[in-house]
Motif scaffolding. Sequence first.
Motif, mmCIF file in Angstrom:
data_model
loop_
_atom_site.group_PDB
_atom_site.id
_atom_site.type_symbol
_atom_site.label_atom_id
_atom_site.label_comp_id
_atom_site.label_asym_id
_atom_site.label_seq_id
_atom_site.Cartn_x
_atom_site.Cartn_y
_atom_site.Cartn_z
ATOM 1 N N GLU A 1 0.803 -1.379 0.114
ATOM 2 C CA GLU A 1 -0.025 0.188 0.009
ATOM 3 C C GLU A 1 0.819 1.158 -0.158
ATOM 4 N N LEU A 2 1.954 0.988 0.501
ATOM 5 C CA LEU A 2 2.785 2.382 0.575
ATOM 6 C C LEU A 2 3.529 2.498 -0.602
ATOM 7 N N ALA A 3 3.937 1.533 -1.353
ATOM 8 C CA ALA A 3 4.528 1.546 -2.856
ATOM 9 C C ALA A 3 3.392 1.850 -3.483
ATOM 10 N N GLY A 4 2.125 1.618 -3.238
ATOM 11 C CA GLY A 4 1.003 2.066 -3.984
ATOM 12 C C GLY A 4 0.838 3.602 -4.223
ATOM 13 N N LEU A 5 0.878 4.259 -2.942
ATOM 14 C CA LEU A 5 0.704 5.550 -2.708
ATOM 15 C C LEU A 5 1.742 6.297 -3.425
ATOM 16 N N GLY B 1 8.076 2.217 -5.089
ATOM 17 C CA GLY B 1 6.712 2.657 -5.951
ATOM 18 C C GLY B 1 6.957 3.683 -6.783
ATOM 19 N N ASN B 2 7.869 4.675 -6.441
ATOM 20 C CA ASN B 2 7.673 6.057 -7.515
ATOM 21 C C ASN B 2 8.815 5.530 -8.459
ATOM 22 N N MET B 3 9.874 4.442 -8.354
ATOM 23 C CA MET B 3 10.494 4.210 -9.293
ATOM 24 C C MET B 3 9.741 3.520 -10.406
#
Lengths: 228, 285
Positions: free
Chosen positions: B216-220, B235-237
Amino acid sequence: MDHVSFSVCPGEILGVVGESGSGKSTIAKLITRQIDPTTGRIEIDGQDVTKLSGRALIPVYAKIQMVFQSPAGSFDPRRTLGDGICESLRNKGVPKAEREAKARSLLEQCGLPGEFLERYPHQVSGGQCQRAAIARALMCDPRVLIFDEATSALDVTVQKQIIELLQQLQKEKKLAYLFICHNLALVQQFCDRVVVLYDGKIVEQGMPDEVILCPQSDYAKRLVDAIF
Amino acid sequence: MKDTVTVRVQKVKKSGIKTRLIFFLILVAILLLVTLFANQIAPYDPYAQDLSRSMLPPSPEHWMGTDRYGRDLFSRVLVGAQTSIFATLALVGVISLFGTVVGTLCGYYGGALDSVVMRISDVCLAFPGLVFALAIAALLGGGVSNAVLALAVISWPKYARVARSQTLALKNSSFVAAARLSGSTSGQMILRHILPNILGPILVTAMLDIGTMMMELAGLSFLGLGAQPPTAEWGNMMSGGRSMLQTYPWLVLSPGFAIFLTVVIFNLLGDTVRDYMDPKNSRAR
């Protein structure tokens, strides 16, 4: 519970009998203030404890103690029996060595060797656990002990030993017992006076021999007939 | 007929739960050590740009290739683990601690406190989790700590409920009554008797939650509400390489594989811890 009124005199053994759901355990919980009565009064040693709560109850618990029905369930599974037995004195700030010495001598009076202080509840039998529970109840030198079906989870031979222990302790320490039980034979041999409960009401009280041999109320008759 | 009942006991098969537990603990320890020393292990500076070396495919020189600014992806995945894993652990730590404290107090004291707090937790649970987190994160603005906060707001009720139900069950047990009769105050009862006995289920819930929270953190972050570029975070990569998935798949696959591996390891550890804590297995230990 409805209009139940009785008293326990110093040094007396009062039996409370009745079927499941008749309110026997509720009485124990009311006296030890685990639940609140809607109306009525509970006096211990002349002091009205009905309205006390929280810390105000701590001195009351020095006079009245209780032994529970399930032997193993009455000790914290993650702590030793010694921790449980010493807890009341630890809360009073008694030094560790002193309270352990007292716990040891009480355990021995209750017929267990001192090394049981180090044992965990799951390492001892039901009878041994109940002896430890009696030792715990005696730690703060109470005047009244409540037994809530304390022997019903034990087999008959162990039950007999525990009763003998209780009789001996009662003589030595001049204790009063409130003995909640559904075993009439045990009540007859052990108690000085008996109260019969049915549906939250007292239906009969008196000497055990009278109540059991010539019961007056319908319910007590049925109760006696069911057993003998 | 000779024997009516024959009993023949062979050695009871020992289950390998303990071995599995140790194995996964070692894997997690390696993962954490690599994360901790990512800056020393990383072969390149994860933020050094070199446009002449952009979009290189995986090679012995750059194990996972490079991105569009010529930054080494392997180094970025390693350093990104610090943000992803440590933020997740912090998040799970905060929510399990907060949820347990709140749940235990509610279960123990009951009454108005219990009703009010449990209704609040119902409200939190009534929204679809990630949507609610998106709203909060959007409100707070980007950044890892805000994303952690947003997820914490939606995730604590689970722990509060576990702690509350366990506390309710213990509150009526004889040993708690005995402790009260021993003159213990409420605080002493909670600290000595209730918390140690409810810690097992809480720990299992937390272990199983690490994987979910990481996703979920990577999703955000993927949606631009967590870690902000140029910070290396998985996630942002993935989000940065999204548009080039077909031409330069390693941009997405490298951080994606890192997430996959980490989540699997933590989930397997969580499952093993649950099996280990299960009272039915107490003899097999």
